[in-house]
Design a protein around this motif. Structure first.
Motif, short mmCIF file in Angstrom:
data_model
loop_
_atom_site.label_atom_id
_atom_site.label_comp_id
_atom_site.label_asym_id
_atom_site.label_seq_id
_atom_site.Cartn_x
_atom_site.Cartn_y
_atom_site.Cartn_z
N THR A 310 5.10 -66.29 -43.25
CA THR A 310 4.98 -67.63 -42.69
C THR A 310 3.70 -68.29 -43.20
O THR A 310 2.72 -67.62 -43.53
CB THR A 310 4.94 -67.60 -41.15
OG1 THR A 310 3.81 -66.84 -40.73
CG2 THR A 310 6.21 -66.99 -40.59
N ARG A 321 6.61 -80.61 -40.44
CA ARG A 321 7.77 -80.08 -41.15
C ARG A 321 8.05 -78.64 -40.73
O ARG A 321 7.15 -77.86 -40.51
CB ARG A 321 7.56 -80.14 -42.67
CG ARG A 321 7.22 -81.51 -43.19
CD ARG A 321 7.10 -81.50 -44.70
NE ARG A 321 8.37 -81.23 -45.36
CZ ARG A 321 8.49 -81.07 -46.67
NH1 ARG A 321 7.43 -81.14 -47.45
NH2 ARG A 321 9.66 -80.84 -47.21
N ARG A 322 9.33 -78.28 -40.66
CA ARG A 322 9.77 -76.90 -40.43
C ARG A 322 10.74 -76.55 -41.54
O ARG A 322 11.85 -77.11 -41.61
CB ARG A 322 10.47 -76.76 -39.08
CG ARG A 322 9.52 -76.59 -37.88
CD ARG A 322 8.85 -77.85 -37.48
NE ARG A 322 8.10 -77.71 -36.23
CZ ARG A 322 6.77 -77.64 -36.17
NH1 ARG A 322 6.06 -77.59 -37.30
NH2 ARG A 322 6.15 -77.58 -35.02
N TYR A 329 17.43 -72.57 -39.12
CA TYR A 329 16.49 -73.63 -38.76
C TYR A 329 16.40 -73.81 -37.25
O TYR A 329 15.31 -73.92 -36.69
CB TYR A 329 16.94 -74.94 -39.43
CG TYR A 329 16.10 -76.14 -39.03
CD1 TYR A 329 14.89 -76.40 -39.65
CD2 TYR A 329 16.53 -77.00 -38.02
CE1 TYR A 329 14.12 -77.50 -39.28
CE2 TYR A 329 15.77 -78.10 -37.64
CZ TYR A 329 14.56 -78.34 -38.28
OH TYR A 329 13.80 -79.41 -37.90
N LEU A 332 14.39 -71.10 -35.65
CA LEU A 332 12.96 -71.24 -35.87
C LEU A 332 12.36 -72.28 -34.92
O LEU A 332 11.29 -72.04 -34.34
CB LEU A 332 12.69 -71.64 -37.33
CG LEU A 332 11.23 -71.95 -37.68
CD1 LEU A 332 10.35 -70.73 -37.46
CD2 LEU A 332 11.11 -72.46 -39.11
N VAL A 333 13.04 -73.40 -34.76
CA VAL A 333 12.54 -74.44 -33.84
C VAL A 333 12.46 -73.90 -32.42
O VAL A 333 11.50 -74.17 -31.69
CB VAL A 333 13.45 -75.69 -33.92
CG1 VAL A 333 13.05 -76.71 -32.87
CG2 VAL A 333 13.38 -76.31 -35.32
N ILE A 336 9.43 -71.54 -32.13
CA ILE A 336 8.17 -72.30 -32.12
C ILE A 336 7.91 -72.87 -30.73
O ILE A 336 6.78 -72.84 -30.22
CB ILE A 336 8.21 -73.42 -33.18
CG1 ILE A 336 8.22 -72.81 -34.59
CG2 ILE A 336 7.02 -74.36 -33.03
CD1 ILE A 336 8.43 -73.83 -35.69
N ASP A 351 2.53 -77.99 -40.00
CA ASP A 351 3.71 -77.74 -40.81
C ASP A 351 3.93 -76.23 -40.86
O ASP A 351 2.98 -75.46 -41.07
CB ASP A 351 3.52 -78.27 -42.23
CG ASP A 351 3.43 -79.78 -42.26
OD1 ASP A 351 3.96 -80.43 -41.35
OD2 ASP A 351 2.79 -80.31 -43.21
N ILE A 352 5.17 -75.79 -40.69
CA ILE A 352 5.47 -74.36 -40.63
C ILE A 352 6.54 -74.03 -41.67
O ILE A 352 7.60 -74.66 -41.71
CB ILE A 352 5.94 -73.96 -39.22
CG1 ILE A 352 4.81 -74.18 -38.21
CG2 ILE A 352 6.40 -72.51 -39.19
CD1 ILE A 352 5.18 -73.88 -36.79
N TYR A 353 6.24 -73.05 -42.50
CA TYR A 353 7.15 -72.58 -43.54
C TYR A 353 7.40 -71.09 -43.30
O TYR A 353 6.46 -70.32 -43.11
CB TYR A 353 6.56 -72.80 -44.93
CG TYR A 353 6.12 -74.22 -45.19
CD1 TYR A 353 6.99 -75.14 -45.76
CD2 TYR A 353 4.84 -74.66 -44.84
CE1 TYR A 353 6.60 -76.45 -46.00
CE2 TYR A 353 4.44 -75.96 -45.06
CZ TYR A 353 5.32 -76.85 -45.64
OH TYR A 353 4.93 -78.16 -45.86
#
Length: 456
Positions: A310, A321-322, A329, A332-333, A336, A351-353
């Motif tokens: 991450t 941004r995610r 997806y 992940l949201v 978070i 921003d999270i990758y």
């Protein structure tokens, strides 16, 4: 002079069923674009027949049905056999899809060469000439007199070439056509009709077909959805053209597990199976930088350790941004939001990758806790020890729920030399026998995981 009956066709909308004598870009009934597909109209004189009396008495109780054992043949590539469920089933249809240049034809050429040592194999090439197929076979050092090659695009010419053939490769289904339809090859009607003919041949004569399918820019198989419905097995060959590793994923399998994943490496001598996954799904520098966590992921009948990486960066725009790769997806949201509300991590302005190493897709809920651990590591800027693994499902209350295959996951961590593993507290009883081989930490809530990994 005998009167010949010409095959009649009409165009039917796949959305509403409206018909038209000619192709239209837009259906006049429902207004949808590019939904008119050509279909064959059965002549009226063939439909008028005397109604056959019902035989009856063919239905049997389930207890009286005898179990049919399917004979399997090895393809010569262990990972391919694992994805199929243990080998190739006679009389089955296997659809292999993937991006252009990913290695579909190379893989099937190797399989055909191995099968031709003991069986008669036909390579029906509609996209390449016979010399091009031979050139690829010589590059891979493959040669066999029992492997027949024909360059043809009309599927109606295939049946006459199948005498004594046990395995047949169609390369590709979008490049062949039938004379029964007037539309060009690759159209919805042509793909559906050609696939139906192959299914009838396979089931009536016991011939196994490997069919190459193209994919759209969205990554789905091109053509009608019925193409996947009539297939026994649907496989996706995935990977980047710039990388050597490829992943074979089953999305449908009537003779095996649909969650199976096979790993391959593209070399100068061809495609070889990869049995040691540590070099694919684990990075050499893990544990040195913050933002990564290892989880034992269950894929079909196998368990493999996968690293989740991450990156948390301060957003420069109003909307953070995610961007997940290999992780859903929406999942992940959700995670978070749990980390913010239940664990006090202010991730709303970042921003999270997220990336699952090796290009594998992790869809099981057991990977939730590892994603949370990687997010916490990136947020605090503190790395997680390289010999620590994490797994568990995370609920909206922050509770870590029990997961399946817990014992198998811990056994894989012990096998790979890990020293510590965080498991759901409700699974603790099933893994107590490994407490002398690895440090097992029970986790009840997500914030407990953070305290255990980042004590100071």
């Amino acid at each position: 002079m005998a009167k010949t009956t010409k095959t009649q066709t009409e165009f039917v909308c796949s959305e509403c069923g409206a018909t038209s004598p000619r192709w239209l870009g837009r259906c006049p009934s429902c207004g949808k674009f590019n939904t008119m597909a050509e279909e064959i109209i059965t002549p009226a004189e063939n439909t008028k027949s005397v109604k056959k009396p019902s035989l009856g008495g063919r239905a049997k109780p389930l207890s009286q049905i005898t179990f049919e054992k399917y004979e399997r043949t090895s393809s010569g590539i262990s990972e391919f056999d694992n994805v199929l469920g243990g080998g190739i089933v006679a009389g089955s249809l296997v659809l292999l899809g993937g991006d252009p240049g990913i290695g579909k034809s190379t893989l099937l050429t190797q399989i055909a060469a191995h099968l031709s040592a003991k069986h008669k194999v036909l390579y029906f090439s509609a996209e390449e000439s016979c010399s091009q197929v031979k050139m690829r076979a010589e590059r891979l050092n493959l040669a066999s007199d029992n492997m027949l090659i024909i360059n043809e695009t009309c599927i109606d010419e295939l049946e006459g070439e199948l005498d004594g053939v046990e395995f047949c490769i169609i390369d590709s289904i979008q490049a062949v056509y039938t004379d029964d339809l007037s539309s060009s090859s690759g159209s919805v009607g042509q793909v559906r009709e050609c696939a139906s003919k192959l299914m009838r041949i396979a089931k009536s004569r016991g011939i196994t077909f490997f069919i190459v399918g193209h994919v759209t820019k969205e990554g789905a198989l091109a053509g009608p959805k019925v193409l996947e419905h009539i297939m026994d097995t649907v496989l996706y060959f995935e990977g980047e053209n710039q990388e050597n590793f490829r992943i074979l994923r089953a999305v449908k399998n009537r003779f095996g597990n649909v969650a199976e994943v096979g790993v391959f490496e593209m070399t100068g001598e061809g495609i070889i199976a990869v049995t040691d996954y540590s070099g694919v799904f684990l990075s050499e520098s893990r544990g040195e930088e913050a933002g990564s966590a290892v989880t034992p992921a269950q894929t079909g009948a196998r368990c493999m350790n996968v690293e989740i990486q991450t990156l948390v960066a301060k957003t420069t725009f109003g909307q953070p941004r995610r961007m997940p790769l290999g992780i859903d997806y929406n999942k992940l949201v959700l995670l978070i939001a749990v980390m913010e509300k239940r664990c006090g991590l202010a991730l709303g302005g970042y921003d999270i990758y997220v990336n699952a190493m090796g290009g594998i897709k992790l869809n099981e809920p057991a990977c939730d806790l590892a994603v949370c651990a990687a997010l916490a590591s990136a947020y605090f800027g503190k790395p997680i020890d390289k010999y620590t693994a994490v797994f568990g499902e995370v609920g909206l209350t922050g509770e870590v729920r029990a997961v399946s295959y817990c014992e198998k996951r811990v056994a894989e961590c012990v096998k790979m030399g890990f020293k510590k593993v965080l498991v759901p507290a409700k699974n603790m009883k099933s893994v107590l026998k490994y407490k002398d081989k690895i440090s097992i930490v029970p986790v009840l809530y997500a914030n407990t995981m953070i305290k255990s990994l980042f004590k100071d």
